[in-house]
Design a protein around this motif. Structure first.
Motif, PDB file in Angstrom:
ATOM      1  N   SER A 186       5.625   9.092   1.597  1.00  0.00           N
ATOM      2  CA  SER A 186       4.930   9.525   0.400  1.00  0.00           C
ATOM      3  C   SER A 186       3.433   9.334   0.653  1.00  0.00           C
ATOM      4  CB  SER A 186       5.385   8.654  -0.790  1.00  0.00           C
ATOM      5  OG  SER A 186       5.108   9.257  -2.014  1.00  0.00           O
ATOM      6  N   PRO A 187       2.546  10.097  -0.016  1.00  0.00           N
ATOM      7  CA  PRO A 187       2.801  11.107  -1.040  1.00  0.00           C
ATOM      8  C   PRO A 187       3.164  12.467  -0.446  1.00  0.00           C
ATOM      9  CG  PRO A 187       0.458  10.951  -0.636  1.00  0.00           C
ATOM     10  CD  PRO A 187       1.112   9.926   0.241  1.00  0.00           C
ATOM     11  N   PHE A 188       3.721  13.322  -1.303  1.00  0.00           N
ATOM     12  CA  PHE A 188       3.962  14.721  -0.957  1.00  0.00           C
ATOM     13  C   PHE A 188       2.754  15.545  -1.402  1.00  0.00           C
ATOM     14  CE2 PHE A 188       8.105  12.944  -0.642  1.00  0.00           C
ATOM     15  CZ  PHE A 188       8.809  13.760   0.224  1.00  0.00           C
ATOM     16  N   LEU A 195      -2.434   7.850 -10.437  1.00  0.00           N
ATOM     17  CA  LEU A 195      -3.090   7.625  -9.142  1.00  0.00           C
ATOM     18  C   LEU A 195      -2.226   6.741  -8.223  1.00  0.00           C
ATOM     19  CD1 LEU A 195      -5.758   8.521  -7.879  1.00  0.00           C
ATOM     20  CD2 LEU A 195      -6.815   6.450  -8.779  1.00  0.00           C
ATOM     21  N   ASN A 196      -1.503   5.774  -8.819  1.00  0.00           N
ATOM     22  CA  ASN A 196      -0.637   4.887  -8.020  1.00  0.00           C
ATOM     23  C   ASN A 196       0.388   5.667  -7.204  1.00  0.00           C
ATOM     24  OD1 ASN A 196      -1.783   2.492  -8.844  1.00  0.00           O
ATOM     25  ND2 ASN A 196      -0.375   2.200 -10.557  1.00  0.00           N
ATOM     26  N   ASP A 197       0.851   6.791  -7.782  1.00  0.00           N
ATOM     27  CA  ASP A 197       1.899   7.566  -7.107  1.00  0.00           C
ATOM     28  C   ASP A 197       1.393   8.324  -5.886  1.00  0.00           C
ATOM     29  OD1 ASP A 197       4.255   6.857  -8.443  1.00  0.00           O
ATOM     30  OD2 ASP A 197       3.707   8.105 -10.159  1.00  0.00           O
ATOM     31  N   TYR A 198       0.085   8.387  -5.722  1.00  0.00           N
ATOM     32  CA  TYR A 198      -0.473   8.981  -4.493  1.00  0.00           C
ATOM     33  C   TYR A 198      -0.429   7.995  -3.316  1.00  0.00           C
ATOM     34  CZ  TYR A 198      -2.324  13.186  -6.745  1.00  0.00           C
ATOM     35  OH  TYR A 198      -2.444  14.389  -7.385  1.00  0.00           O
ATOM     36  N   SER A 199       0.022   6.754  -3.590  1.00  0.00           N
ATOM     37  CA  SER A 199       0.023   5.724  -2.537  1.00  0.00           C
ATOM     38  C   SER A 199       0.725   6.198  -1.270  1.00  0.00           C
ATOM     39  CB  SER A 199       0.747   4.465  -3.026  1.00  0.00           C
ATOM     40  OG  SER A 199      -0.025   3.796  -3.991  1.00  0.00           O
ATOM     41  N   ILE A 200       0.112   5.898  -0.149  1.00  0.00           N
ATOM     42  CA  ILE A 200       0.744   6.170   1.149  1.00  0.00           C
ATOM     43  C   ILE A 200       1.864   5.148   1.334  1.00  0.00           C
ATOM     44  CG2 ILE A 200       0.405   6.118   3.650  1.00  0.00           C
ATOM     45  CD1 ILE A 200      -2.517   6.990   3.091  1.00  0.00           C
ATOM     46  N   MET A 201       3.081   5.660   1.517  1.00  0.00           N
ATOM     47  CA  MET A 201       4.239   4.784   1.702  1.00  0.00           C
ATOM     48  C   MET A 201       4.696   4.912   3.153  1.00  0.00           C
ATOM     49  SD  MET A 201       7.950   4.957  -0.199  1.00  0.00           S
ATOM     50  CE  MET A 201       7.367   5.051  -1.877  1.00  0.00           C
ATOM     51  N   LEU A 202       4.778   3.787   3.846  1.00  0.00           N
ATOM     52  CA  LEU A 202       5.107   3.815   5.272  1.00  0.00           C
ATOM     53  C   LEU A 202       6.330   2.965   5.579  1.00  0.00           C
ATOM     54  CD1 LEU A 202       1.514   3.198   6.755  1.00  0.00           C
ATOM     55  CD2 LEU A 202       2.642   5.416   6.427  1.00  0.00           C
ATOM     56  N   ASN A 203       7.216   3.495   6.386  1.00  0.00           N
ATOM     57  CA  ASN A 203       8.290   2.684   6.956  1.00  0.00           C
ATOM     58  C   ASN A 203       7.933   2.496   8.436  1.00  0.00           C
ATOM     59  OD1 ASN A 203      10.670   1.564   7.981  1.00  0.00           O
ATOM     60  ND2 ASN A 203      11.945   2.688   6.526  1.00  0.00           N
ATOM     61  N   VAL A 204       7.602   1.258   8.784  1.00  0.00           N
ATOM     62  CA  VAL A 204       7.140   0.950  10.144  1.00  0.00           C
ATOM     63  C   VAL A 204       8.309   0.324  10.901  1.00  0.00           C
ATOM     64  CG1 VAL A 204       5.422  -0.281  11.521  1.00  0.00           C
ATOM     65  CG2 VAL A 204       4.818   0.569   9.244  1.00  0.00           C
ATOM     66  N   ARG A 205       8.725   0.994  11.978  1.00  0.00           N
ATOM     67  CA  ARG A 205       9.961   0.595  12.647  1.00  0.00           C
ATOM     68  C   ARG A 205       9.745   0.191  14.095  1.00  0.00           C
ATOM     69  NH1 ARG A 205      14.285   5.044  10.318  1.00  0.00           N
ATOM     70  NH2 ARG A 205      14.650   3.847   8.430  1.00  0.00           N
ATOM     71  N   PHE A 206      10.291  -0.950  14.461  1.00  0.00           N
ATOM     72  CA  PHE A 206      10.259  -1.413  15.843  1.00  0.00           C
ATOM     73  C   PHE A 206      11.697  -1.730  16.262  1.00  0.00           C
ATOM     74  CE2 PHE A 206       9.588  -5.209  18.748  1.00  0.00           C
ATOM     75  CZ  PHE A 206       9.424  -4.409  19.874  1.00  0.00           C
ATOM     76  N   LYS A 207      12.239  -0.908  17.144  1.00  0.00           N
ATOM     77  CA  LYS A 207      13.640  -1.012  17.577  1.00  0.00           C
ATOM     78  C   LYS A 207      14.561  -1.068  16.348  1.00  0.00           C
ATOM     79  CE  LYS A 207      12.434  -3.158  21.983  1.00  0.00           C
ATOM     80  NZ  LYS A 207      12.411  -4.409  22.730  1.00  0.00           N
ATOM     81  N   GLU A 208      15.319  -2.171  16.196  1.00  0.00           N
ATOM     82  CA  GLU A 208      16.283  -2.242  15.089  1.00  0.00           C
ATOM     83  C   GLU A 208      15.691  -2.840  13.817  1.00  0.00           C
ATOM     84  OE1 GLU A 208      19.333  -0.839  15.495  1.00  0.00           O
ATOM     85  OE2 GLU A 208      18.469  -0.288  17.435  1.00  0.00           O
ATOM     86  N   THR A 209      14.414  -3.165  13.840  1.00  0.00           N
ATOM     87  CA  THR A 209      13.817  -3.827  12.671  1.00  0.00           C
ATOM     88  C   THR A 209      12.748  -2.940  12.026  1.00  0.00           C
ATOM     89  OG1 THR A 209      12.326  -4.972  14.219  1.00  0.00           O
ATOM     90  CG2 THR A 209      14.250  -6.195  13.450  1.00  0.00           C
ATOM     91  N   THR A 214       4.603   0.015   0.565  1.00  0.00           N
ATOM     92  CA  THR A 214       4.654   1.021  -0.494  1.00  0.00           C
ATOM     93  C   THR A 214       3.369   1.207  -1.289  1.00  0.00           C
ATOM     94  OG1 THR A 214       5.467  -0.719  -1.913  1.00  0.00           O
ATOM     95  CG2 THR A 214       7.129   0.677  -0.879  1.00  0.00           C
ATOM     96  N   GLY A 215       2.321   0.450  -0.977  1.00  0.00           N
ATOM     97  CA  GLY A 215       1.128   0.528  -1.819  1.00  0.00           C
ATOM     98  C   GLY A 215       1.491   0.224  -3.258  1.00  0.00           C
ATOM     99  N   ASP A 216       1.015   1.048  -4.189  1.00  0.00           N
ATOM    100  CA  ASP A 216       1.360   0.866  -5.605  1.00  0.00           C
ATOM    101  C   ASP A 216       2.269   1.990  -6.103  1.00  0.00           C
ATOM    102  OD1 ASP A 216      -0.025  -1.476  -5.861  1.00  0.00           O
ATOM    103  OD2 ASP A 216      -1.643  -0.673  -7.115  1.00  0.00           O
ATOM    104  N   ALA A 217       3.011   2.604  -5.183  1.00  0.00           N
ATOM    105  CA  ALA A 217       3.878   3.723  -5.581  1.00  0.00           C
ATOM    106  C   ALA A 217       4.804   3.304  -6.727  1.00  0.00           C
ATOM    107  CB  ALA A 217       4.707   4.184  -4.385  1.00  0.00           C
TER     108      ALA A 217
END
Ligand SMILES: [Zn+2]
Length: 315
Positions: A186-188, A195-209, A214-217
């Motif tokens: 997110s965001p799309f 404005l909170n819904d514009y938050s950049i949401m990231l899933n940061v993945r390293f191998k199995e973890t 989510t910022g303020d989404a």
């Protein structure tokens, strides 16, 4: 007599040479020392030392949810030593951020992210930009009218920091470390009311973890992401709760899809908003999720080694 004298002087010469040889050996040994020439990789800045508390060793993704009072500021170190700062709290947060970066001997941020333009996320960003070299700066495609936001843009412009637009399906994907996958959830490219819904949401993945940031989404942004993206994008071991643990974020459905074992809430003690809300805390506890919060635990350090996750709170 002459013979005897010659053999005597030969012996003296041999003894003299032996003494010289021994002296040379002793001198060489003292100069080189038994281990002086063996490089210690742990002492070089490129390879930070592994500490007893599971520190910033190679081969780990380390996340610091920094205690900045009411606001967010999160530092990530990649397995190969790359750096990323997500948000920079209120303007009063700069000393805490600066102190941690100095402690870790970080002079450059490979990536800086402003999840959205509220002051509790970009308050100290201008100072960060002016004090640290930044490789790439990501922000959502939304403007704000505050002086804080304008000052941040001015600093980015004056220092010629490359600015990229982070949104789902962006043509400029967030690349950081080859061993780490960063999914932008997110965001799309839509108009959100909040404005909170514009938050950049990231899933940061390293191998199995993985860690979900989510910022303020709010639940609106969560719902759109859940509707548009495959379920597998959401799973994470650690969830940094949206909007400081507000009940307007972290819907049941979103929480079920992320399915974290650990939740971290970045929040200031006695804040005006009642964050985190009781309903949210109840929801986490009834799901058996371990909760850490910066107002009680101070800075929360999380180490993901690709298989296991370790949480090391300041207190
Ligand atoms: Zn906030």
């Amino acid at each position: 007599m002459g013979k005897k004298s010659r053999s005597g002087s030969n012996r003296r010469l041999i003894v003299y040479l032996l003494v010289l040889l021994i002296a040379a050996c002793v001198y060489y040994f003292i100069q080189s020392g038994p281990a002086a020439d063996i490089p210690n990789p742990a002492s070089t800045p490129e390879a930070p030392a592994e500490t007893d508390d599971g520190g910033t060793a190679q081969g780990e993704l380390t996340v610091y949810v920094i205690d900045v009072g009411q606001g967010d500021s999160i530092l990530l170190l990649s397995p190969s030593g790359k750096t990323m700062l997500i948000d920079a709290g209120e303007s009063s947060a700069f000393p805490a951020i600066d102190a941690l970066l100095k402690e870790l001997n970080i002079k450059r941020l490979d990536i800086a992210v402003a999840t959205h333009p509220h002051s509790d996320h970009i308050g100290a960003m201008e100072k960060v930009i002016r004090n640290y070299e930044i490789g790439a700066f990501y922000m959502p495609p939304v403007e704000h009218t505050t002086k804080t936001f304008e000052n941040m843009l001015t600093a980015l412009d004056e220092l010629s920091v490359p600015v990229k637009k982070a949104e789902v399906g962006s043509t400029e994907p967030v690349s950081w470390d080859d061993a780490v996958q960063i999914l932008v959830l997110s965001p799309f490219d839509v108009e959100y009311d909040d404005l909170n819904d514009y938050s950049i949401m990231l899933n940061v993945r390293f191998k199995e973890t993985a860690v979900m940031l989510t910022g303020d989404a709010e639940q609106t942004a969560e719902a759109l992401a859940l509707k548009e993206l495959p379920n597998r994008y959401f799973k994470a071991d650690v969830l940094k709760l949206g909007h400081h643990g507000s009940s307007t974020s972290t819907s049941d459905k979103f929480l079920a899809k992320v399915d974290p074992e650990i939740a971290v809430i970045s929040v200031g003690a006695g804040n005006d908003y009642g964050h985190p809300h009781d309903e949210t805390i109840e929801k986490l506890k009834s799901s058996g999720i371990s909760v850490y919060r910066t107002d009680e635990n101070g800075t929360v350090k999380i180490v993901l080694d690709g298989t296991n996750v370790k949480v090391l709170p300041d207190k």
